[in-house]
Design an enzyme around this catalytic site. Sequence first.
Site, PDB file in Angstrom:
ATOM      1  N   HIS A 127      -2.932  -9.591 133.469  1.00  0.00           N
ATOM      2  CA  HIS A 127      -1.816  -9.479 132.597  1.00  0.00           C
ATOM      3  C   HIS A 127      -1.772 -10.794 131.676  1.00  0.00           C
ATOM      4  CE1 HIS A 127       0.209  -7.291 135.714  1.00  0.00           C
ATOM      5  NE2 HIS A 127      -0.611  -7.664 136.761  1.00  0.00           N
ATOM      6  N   SER A 138     -10.722 -19.888 104.611  1.00  0.00           N
ATOM      7  CA  SER A 138      -9.481 -19.625 103.891  1.00  0.00           C
ATOM      8  C   SER A 138      -9.396 -20.047 102.576  1.00  0.00           C
ATOM      9  CB  SER A 138      -8.609 -20.185 104.701  1.00  0.00           C
ATOM     10  OG  SER A 138      -7.328 -20.307 103.919  1.00  0.00           O
ATOM     11  N   LYS A 145      -9.557 -23.756 107.962  1.00  0.00           N
ATOM     12  CA  LYS A 145      -9.848 -22.531 108.635  1.00  0.00           C
ATOM     13  C   LYS A 145     -11.359 -21.900 108.805  1.00  0.00           C
ATOM     14  CE  LYS A 145      -7.008 -20.022 109.958  1.00  0.00           C
ATOM     15  NZ  LYS A 145      -6.309 -19.311 109.226  1.00  0.00           N
ATOM     16  N   GLU A 197     -12.403  -9.289 114.150  1.00  0.00           N
ATOM     17  CA  GLU A 197     -11.062  -8.626 113.658  1.00  0.00           C
ATOM     18  C   GLU A 197     -11.191  -7.224 113.041  1.00  0.00           C
ATOM     19  OE1 GLU A 197      -8.031 -11.841 112.155  1.00  0.00           O
ATOM     20  OE2 GLU A 197     -10.134 -12.425 111.611  1.00  0.00           O
TER      21      GLU A 197
END
Length: 459
Positions: free
Chosen positions: A156, A277, A283, A290
């Site tokens: 979970h 970024s 970043k 992804e």
Amino acid sequence: MGKLWGGRFTKATNKLVEEETASISFDQKLAAEDIKGSRAHVTMLATQGIVTEDERDQILDGLSRVEEKLKQGALTYSVANEDIHMNIEAFLIEEIGPVGGKLHTGRSRNDQVATDMHLYLREHTKQIITAVGEVQRALLQQAEKHVHTLIPGYTHLQRAQPVSFAHHLLAYFWMLDRDKQRFQDGLKRTNISPLGAGALAGTTFPIDRHQTARELEFDGVYANSMDAVSDRDFILEFLSAASIFMMHLSRMSEELVLWSSEEFSFIELDDSFCTGSSIMPQKKNPDVPELLRAKTGRVYGNLHGLLTVLKGLPLAYNKDMQEDKEGMFDTVETLEASLAMLAPMIETMQVKEQSMREAVNQDFSNATDIADYLVTKGTPFREAHEVIGSIVLYAIEKKKFLLDLTMEEYTSFHPLFEEDIYQVLKPEQVVRNRNSYGGTGQEQVASQLKEAASALMKE
Ligand code: ARG
């Protein structure tokens, strides 16, 4: 030159129709397979006395010349010739004259296109199986280094019980192993020859389907000509194996993304696999996992697309079936590109053992072990569970972890607690004690590593 099938027609094809019904813009990817299939076909025609040896030699020579010119980019495909099959036939006739027109004897584009698809998918499935093996190898290498690195195990997405990081990585190893088996199994049905089925009913010429099958290294031939030209199950099987495989990559990618976050901080992907970024200078984004996660969507889409194309089709060939190609190519290319990035990304990923360790030290994932402790001392598991529940609640209130509680605190909850409880609660011990077969105990993980290594050897 007019259309290869022009004889029956009195009007030219509407230009829009020509554009929209042509498949040459994408099925040119089958050029090599198409030529290979034609070589086997014409060789067989000569063996059977359907064309002469001289005609065969001229056609074989012409096919080689066409192949060479295609490689050099010296030929331009034409939409008027619709697809790769008729484009190549037209090039051949241009190259060697009317004798080239004998190639299509005893054959139809329907068995021809099916043959090309079988050949294409066979080769690419094999390459994909090898590439999945490379990802498994990368996982295994990381796992070998991290048998003693501990990480919280989750259910979970809540910390559950600590595990060896190797154990966690090996879970993916075995998923990929099943993927490989699925691809391998699909090959059995991919590697069957439809060639010689003709348009749908077979042919009046005394062809030898077994000869072409042997030459093309197929394991057998379709028993029914109608089935041969209308079967696309082998593509569906590939697409479903690919979908399950991408689902695995997506789950793994999701973990890599989570683990790379500041919040988890369990790994750092190599700079060469991340991007920055345009606005936020700090970043470092995990774009590769992804994208792998996202590309799963298009692969599922390709499976759904083809299932839907095929569901209402009467026997045998229907033009609808031309729509089997783009989704298959796209899936093959998506898998190949994803796999190529994945192995080196896993190899170069940095494992932050210290942060993993801190995470394991600062949680209650050893709670099951105190329950088991009381059970070994004779307490029924349910009662022990209840007692430990109250200890955890108490510790949370006191802002302490289980290893920080004093002996007095323990005995105030249950008289059976003794000094040895502190040993039992140490994360290493917690992991070591899970020595059941397939468990995360270091001994079990060591033998799992051996099993994994021998599974890789079997390829
Ligand atoms: N381009 C077609 C396809 O990909 C080849 C087979 C066409 N056959 C036909 N009878 N129109 O399916």
